[in-house]
Design an enzyme around this catalytic site. Structure first.
Site, PDB file in Angstrom:
ATOM      1  N   SER A  84      82.237 -18.656 156.443  1.00 38.64           N
ATOM      2  CA  SER A  84      81.961 -17.813 157.595  1.00 38.64           C
ATOM      3  C   SER A  84      81.395 -18.685 158.702  1.00 38.64           C
ATOM      4  O   SER A  84      80.852 -19.762 158.438  1.00 38.64           O
ATOM      5  CB  SER A  84      80.935 -16.750 157.196  1.00 38.64           C
ATOM      6  OG  SER A  84      80.403 -16.101 158.314  1.00 38.64           O
ATOM      7  N   TYR A 115      72.331 -14.167 154.233  1.00 36.39           N
ATOM      8  CA  TYR A 115      73.764 -14.446 154.299  1.00 36.39           C
ATOM      9  C   TYR A 115      74.006 -15.822 154.931  1.00 36.39           C
ATOM     10  O   TYR A 115      74.785 -16.625 154.411  1.00 36.39           O
ATOM     11  CB  TYR A 115      74.466 -13.344 155.103  1.00 36.39           C
ATOM     12  CG  TYR A 115      75.959 -13.530 155.206  1.00 36.39           C
ATOM     13  CD1 TYR A 115      76.784 -13.296 154.108  1.00 36.39           C
ATOM     14  CD2 TYR A 115      76.558 -13.920 156.396  1.00 36.39           C
ATOM     15  CE1 TYR A 115      78.161 -13.459 154.196  1.00 36.39           C
ATOM     16  CE2 TYR A 115      77.927 -14.085 156.503  1.00 36.39           C
ATOM     17  CZ  TYR A 115      78.726 -13.849 155.394  1.00 36.39           C
ATOM     18  OH  TYR A 115      80.086 -14.021 155.482  1.00 36.39           O
TER      19      TYR A 115
END
Length: 168
Positions: free
Chosen positions: A144, A157
């Site tokens: 990501s 995250y």
């Protein structure tokens, strides 16, 4: 469009019940691969298999990447079903709680690190010996932009995605 770039190759995809996992399974099948789709939810796995259509090159296995034994069992099932392993796609992951870090708990952090970091390790730890037997293979890990920079509210995250990102 059907191809043969992956003809005879065997792939396992974790987190196959999400959009990226399903799309990758479809593409791998279209390119000739044998594909084992895995995920935590057996009902969602059955739906994915139904949408992908009947194929002797497609199978599924219920497993949570956080559980090392379930992960090993999914790899063993792949090799038993298709004879080998060539492609490992570590796609399982979660975003976790979205709120400022000072409002999160250590459990919030662990709930993200377990699948996003430990789950990838579990998968690679048990898959790499099979890739070595084949003389090599391909390892794909979903990342990501959160692995390159931080974003407010998703500190766990971001930390999990930085854990697996190689920076130049």
């Amino acid at each position: 469009m059907m191809g043969d770039r992956l003809n005879g190759k065997v792939a396992i995809i974790t987190g196959a019940t999400g959009g990226i996992g399903e799309a990758t399974a479809r593409r791998f099948l279209d390119e000739g691969a044998h594909v084992m789709v895995t995920g935590r939810n057996p009902e969602k796995l059955a739906e994915i298999v139904e949408r992908l259509g009947p194929s002797d090159r497609l199978s599924h296995f219920t497993a949570d990447v956080v559980d090392e034994q379930q992960t090993k069992a999914s790899i063993d099932a792949t090799v038993e079903r298709f004879g080998c392993l060539d492609i490992v796609f570590a796609n399982a992951g979660v975003e976790g709680a979205v709120r400022p870090i000072d409002e999160q708990t250590q459990k919030d952090l662990l709930d993200v690190l377990q699948p996003n970091v430990i789950g990838v390790w579990n998968l690679l730890h048990h898959a790499i010996p099979h890739l070595k037997k084949r003389g090599g293979g391909s390892i794909l890990i979903t990342s990501s932009t959160a692995g390159l920079t931080g974003f407010p509210g998703v500190s766990a995250y971001c930390a999990s995605k930085h854990a697996g990102t190689k920076q130049p």
